[in-house]
Design a protein around this motif. Structure first.
Motif, short mmCIF file in Angstrom:
data_model
loop_
_atom_site.label_atom_id
_atom_site.label_comp_id
_atom_site.label_asym_id
_atom_site.label_seq_id
_atom_site.Cartn_x
_atom_site.Cartn_y
_atom_site.Cartn_z
N PHE A 1 -2.60 10.04 1.75
CA PHE A 1 -2.45 9.82 3.19
C PHE A 1 -1.97 8.38 3.42
O PHE A 1 -2.57 7.45 2.90
CB PHE A 1 -3.80 9.98 3.90
N ASP A 2 -0.91 8.24 4.18
CA ASP A 2 -0.43 6.89 4.48
C ASP A 2 -0.58 6.61 5.98
O ASP A 2 0.25 7.01 6.78
CB ASP A 2 1.04 6.73 4.06
N GLU A 3 -1.66 5.96 6.33
CA GLU A 3 -1.98 5.62 7.72
C GLU A 3 -1.77 6.80 8.66
O GLU A 3 -1.02 6.70 9.64
CB GLU A 3 -1.15 4.41 8.17
N PRO A 4 -2.47 7.90 8.38
CA PRO A 4 -2.22 9.12 9.16
C PRO A 4 -2.62 9.03 10.62
O PRO A 4 -2.18 9.84 11.42
CB PRO A 4 -3.07 10.18 8.43
N LYS B 1 0.83 -1.22 0.00
CA LYS B 1 0.00 0.00 0.00
C LYS B 1 0.86 1.27 0.00
O LYS B 1 0.67 2.17 -0.80
CB LYS B 1 -0.94 0.01 1.22
N SER B 2 1.82 1.31 0.93
CA SER B 2 2.68 2.49 1.01
C SER B 2 3.49 2.65 -0.27
O SER B 2 3.62 3.75 -0.80
CB SER B 2 3.65 2.38 2.19
N THR B 3 4.03 1.55 -0.74
CA THR B 3 4.85 1.62 -1.95
C THR B 3 4.03 2.15 -3.12
O THR B 3 4.50 2.99 -3.89
CB THR B 3 5.43 0.23 -2.28
MG MG Z 1 2.48 1.02 4.83
#
Ligand code: MG
Ligand code: ADP
Length: 253
Positions: free
Chosen positions: A173-176, A53-55
Motif C-alpha cells: 500500500f502506498d499512502e492509500p 518509501k514509494s521507490t
Molecule cells: Mg511516496
C-alpha cells in the motif's frame, strides 16, 4: 536488531531485500536496503516526503528497477527475466494513493478485468470472486455503478477489492488514504485492518500512526534513501532512537 533480523530469515520468509541500491540517473535514491519480511508480517513504512518509501515498495514488484543487491519474493529472485517479474507481480498486489480505476468500466468490470484477461479465469467465476471481495470491502451494492458515481473512500475500497481478486499473497500500500477526505479515511483503514486480521502479508507506506499502532508488527523509518530505524510500534513511538526519527515524530504526532 541483528538478532531480530536473523530470526526472520526462515522458511517462512516472504520478502528478502539484501544490499539493495537504486539510482535515478546519478541520484542515489535507495542506499543499502536490507529488509526481511515474514509471511503474515505487517510493516508500516514511514518517513519524510522524498525519503524513498514509494521507490522502495515499487522495486518489490519491479515497477522500478533496482541496480544493485537482491530482492526475492516468495522464493523468486527478481531479475530482468520477464517470467520472474510476471510471477512476482502475480503474487503481489498494490494499492496506490490514486486508485486509478477504469472510469468507463463498472465496479464489477474493474474487478474482473485482470482475472479474465491475465489469469484466464472464466467470466462467471471471476464475477463470483469479485462479488466476494466487494462484500469484503463492504460495497457489493455498488457493483454495477461506475467509479465516478462513488466517493473517494468507496473507490479506494474497490481498488483494494480489485487487487484482492488476483489472490495476491502480499499486499503493498502506498499512502492509500492520503488523497482522501478525513471522513473517508477510516473506512479504508478498516478495510486494511480486516485484511490484516486475515493474515495478509502487508507493507504499508502511511502516516496513519493509529493504524501503525493497531496492526503493524514493525514500523520502519526511512530518511534520505536509508532505513534509519525499525522497531515494534510501541518502542518506535515511545522510545525513538535516532534524532531524525525523533524530529519526524515530533512533526507528525
Ligand atoms: Mg511516496
Ligand atoms: P517518498 O515516497 O518517500 O516521498 P519517493 O520514493 O517518491 O519518496 O522519491 C524519492 C526521491 O526520488 C525523491 O527525491 C524523488 O524526487 C525522486 N524520484 C522519484 N521518482 C523519480 C523518477 N522517476 N525519476 C527521478 N527521480 C525520482
Amino acid at each position: 536488531m541483528a538478532e531480530q533480523a536473523k530470526l526472520q530469515v526462515s522458511d517462512e520468509v516472504a520478502i528478502t531485500i539484501e544490499g539493495m541500491n537504486k539510482w535515478f540517473g546519478t541520484f542515489h535514491v535507495l542506499r543499502d536496503i536490507n529488509l526481511y519480511v515474514n509471511r503474515g508480517e505487517r510493516i508500516v513504512i514511514a518517513g519524510p516526503s522524498g525519503s524513498g518509501k514509494s521507490t522502495l515498495i515499487r522495486c518489490i514488484n519491479a515497477l522500478e528497477e533496482h541496480q544493485k543487491g537482491r530482492i526475492e519474493v516468495d522464493g523468486t529472485v527478481l531479475s530482468s527475466d520477464i517470467k520472474n517479474i510476471d510471477k512476482i507481480r502475480s503474487e503481489v498486489g498494490m494499492v496506490f494513493q490514486h486508485f486509478n480505476l477504469f472510469p468507463h468500466l463498472t465496479i464489477l468490470e474493474n474487478c474482473t478485468l485482470a482475472p479474465i484477461w491475465v489469469r484466464k479465469t472464466p467470466k462467471r467465476e471471476a464475477e463470483e470472486i469479485a462479488m466476494h471481495f466487494l462484500e469484503k470491502v463492504k460495497i457489493p451494492e455498488q457493483a454495477d455503478k461506475y467509479p465516478g458515481q462513488l466517493s473517494g473512500g468507496q473507490q479506494q475500497r474497490v481498488a483494494i477489492a480489485r487487487s484482492l481478486c488476483m489472490k495476491p499473497r502480499i499486499m503493498l500500500f502506498d499512502e492509500p488514504t492520503s488523497a482522501l477526505d478525513p471522513e473517508m479515511i477510516k473506512e479504508v483503514l478498516d478495510t486494511m485492518v480486516s485484511l490484516a486480521e486475515d493474515g495478509m502479508t502487508m507493507l504499508c507506506v502511511t502516516h496513519e500512526m493509529g493504524f501503525a499502532r493497531q496492526v503493524a508488527h514493525r514500523v520502519i523509518f526511512m530518511d534520505q534513501g536509508q532505513i534509519v530505524e525499525q522497531n515494534e510500534p510501541e518502542e518506535f513511538f515511545n522510545n525513538p532512537q535516532s534524532e531524525r526519527t525523533k524530529l519526524f515524530l515530533s512533526q507528525i504526532l
